[in-house]
Design an enzyme around this catalytic site. Sequence first.
Site, mmCIF file in Angstrom:
data_model
loop_
_atom_site.group_PDB
_atom_site.id
_atom_site.type_symbol
_atom_site.label_atom_id
_atom_site.label_comp_id
_atom_site.label_asym_id
_atom_site.label_seq_id
_atom_site.Cartn_x
_atom_site.Cartn_y
_atom_site.Cartn_z
ATOM 1 C CG HIS A 133 -10.481 -5.710 -1.489
ATOM 2 N ND1 HIS A 133 -11.076 -6.876 -1.031
ATOM 3 C CD2 HIS A 133 -9.482 -6.118 -2.319
ATOM 4 C CE1 HIS A 133 -10.472 -7.918 -1.586
ATOM 5 N NE2 HIS A 133 -9.509 -7.479 -2.373
ATOM 6 C CG HIS B 270 -5.358 -6.438 -5.275
ATOM 7 N ND1 HIS B 270 -4.568 -7.068 -4.341
ATOM 8 C CD2 HIS B 270 -6.635 -6.850 -5.031
ATOM 9 C CE1 HIS B 270 -5.319 -7.832 -3.575
ATOM 10 N NE2 HIS B 270 -6.580 -7.725 -3.962
ATOM 11 C CG HIS C 204 -7.364 -11.115 -0.078
ATOM 12 N ND1 HIS C 204 -6.705 -9.963 0.202
ATOM 13 C CD2 HIS C 204 -7.886 -10.963 -1.344
ATOM 14 C CE1 HIS C 204 -6.805 -9.137 -0.839
ATOM 15 N NE2 HIS C 204 -7.510 -9.720 -1.785
ATOM 16 C CD GLU D 45 -10.835 -13.975 -3.714
ATOM 17 O OE1 GLU D 45 -9.710 -14.087 -3.155
ATOM 18 O OE2 GLU D 45 -10.993 -13.378 -4.805
ATOM 19 C CG ASP E 221 -10.398 -8.063 -5.741
ATOM 20 O OD1 ASP E 221 -9.318 -7.800 -5.187
ATOM 21 O OD2 ASP E 221 -10.830 -9.225 -5.855
ATOM 22 C CG ASP E 222 -7.485 -7.655 -8.789
ATOM 23 O OD1 ASP E 222 -6.366 -7.208 -8.544
ATOM 24 O OD2 ASP E 222 -8.044 -8.533 -8.107
HETATM 25 N N1 ADE Z 1 -4.476 -10.580 -5.706
HETATM 26 C C1 ADE Z 1 -5.099 -9.717 -6.510
HETATM 27 N N2 ADE Z 1 -6.424 -9.903 -6.467
HETATM 28 C C2 ADE Z 1 -6.665 -10.900 -5.608
HETATM 29 C C3 ADE Z 1 -7.820 -11.548 -5.121
HETATM 30 N N3 ADE Z 1 -9.047 -11.222 -5.516
HETATM 31 N N4 ADE Z 1 -7.664 -12.565 -4.252
HETATM 32 C C4 ADE Z 1 -6.450 -12.922 -3.857
HETATM 33 N N5 ADE Z 1 -5.332 -12.337 -4.268
HETATM 34 C C5 ADE Z 1 -5.428 -11.339 -5.136
HETATM 35 ZN ZN ZN Z 2 -8.285 -8.714 -3.452
#
Ligand code: ADE
Ligand code: ZN
Length: 337
Positions: A19, A21, A199, A202, A280-281
Amino acid sequence: MTKQQLKQWISKVPKVELHLHIEGSLEPELMMTLAKKHQVELPYANIQQVKDAYNFDNLQSFLDLYYLGASVLKDEDDFYQLMWNYLLKCKADNVVHAEIMFDPQTHTERGVGFNVFMAGFKRAINQAKQEWGQSCLLIMSFLRHLSEQSAIETLQASKPYLDDICAVGLDSGELGNPPEKFTEVFKMCKALGLNRVAHAGEEGPPSYIWGAIQTLDVQRIDHGVRSAEDPKLIEYLKQSQLPLTVCPLSNTKLKVFEHMEQHNVLELLKLGLMITINADDPSYFGGYLNDNYFAIIDYLAIEENQLKQLVTNSFNASFLTLEQKTKWLKLIDQSCL
Ligand code: ADE
Ligand code: ZN
């Protein structure tokens, strides 16, 4: 074993990231360089101001900056650099296989086409494969705040590139955009032989996780931490072993949990769910994959066998072949902890 020894083991052991991005791995330094290169105006005077802006109240407050940041990505070389930098992190963190999400609509909506970003991604991926044997798969993620029609058009535009795409996903603002909105496009993707993730849970309620399972027929849930609110869902996830790709640093940065000590990842693992750890990011949330493992080692009472289970799960929850999984899992089993 001390926390320090657990961290040493996790740093060295081969791992999978499921996971991630790629647009969320855009570091402030590259963002500022590309803004200058393309004369994109950003509301930041320097790198420190970019970093200072990374204080989020919720998912949407992050997404606003994430889409703004992505606006500096314009030509093939920008996408190459972005992917290359992440793959170097994989090498440093011993992430031997990564399933990497990208958001086509974030770019096509600005007039940057599949030919541009796919060429950049592929060049970096091929180079990393050649140089150190990096394994990667790509997941094309639809933006759920846009219409299903836009997702269908994106799928059509991706057709010449489908040999390089292993799965589709669903991301962006979750609340108000339930999985059911994308029923038809996910059906089309399944018919094309694409794997499916989404997703869910969350910020959204457990009903969104049920929706992703029952309507989109997903093989993994991204996040899914709110499944803890629904005992029937927990039982289903335990029985089916449908993987959850949990992202601890993301969840605390976006205030899904106020503090890492309150994160429920260890509880979900103890309940017998197929839990994996992911970044994630990473540029926006303060750390790559190893940092996410370090955070749960630091703040949760995680034991050796549980840590080993998380790493094993990362392989089992992947789209690698059984043969590839078996090869790596033998290595994990032999690595002493
Ligand atoms: N796009 C990038 N990161 C995300 C996240 N944590 N949740 C939803 N969309 C995303
Ligand atoms: Zn994500």
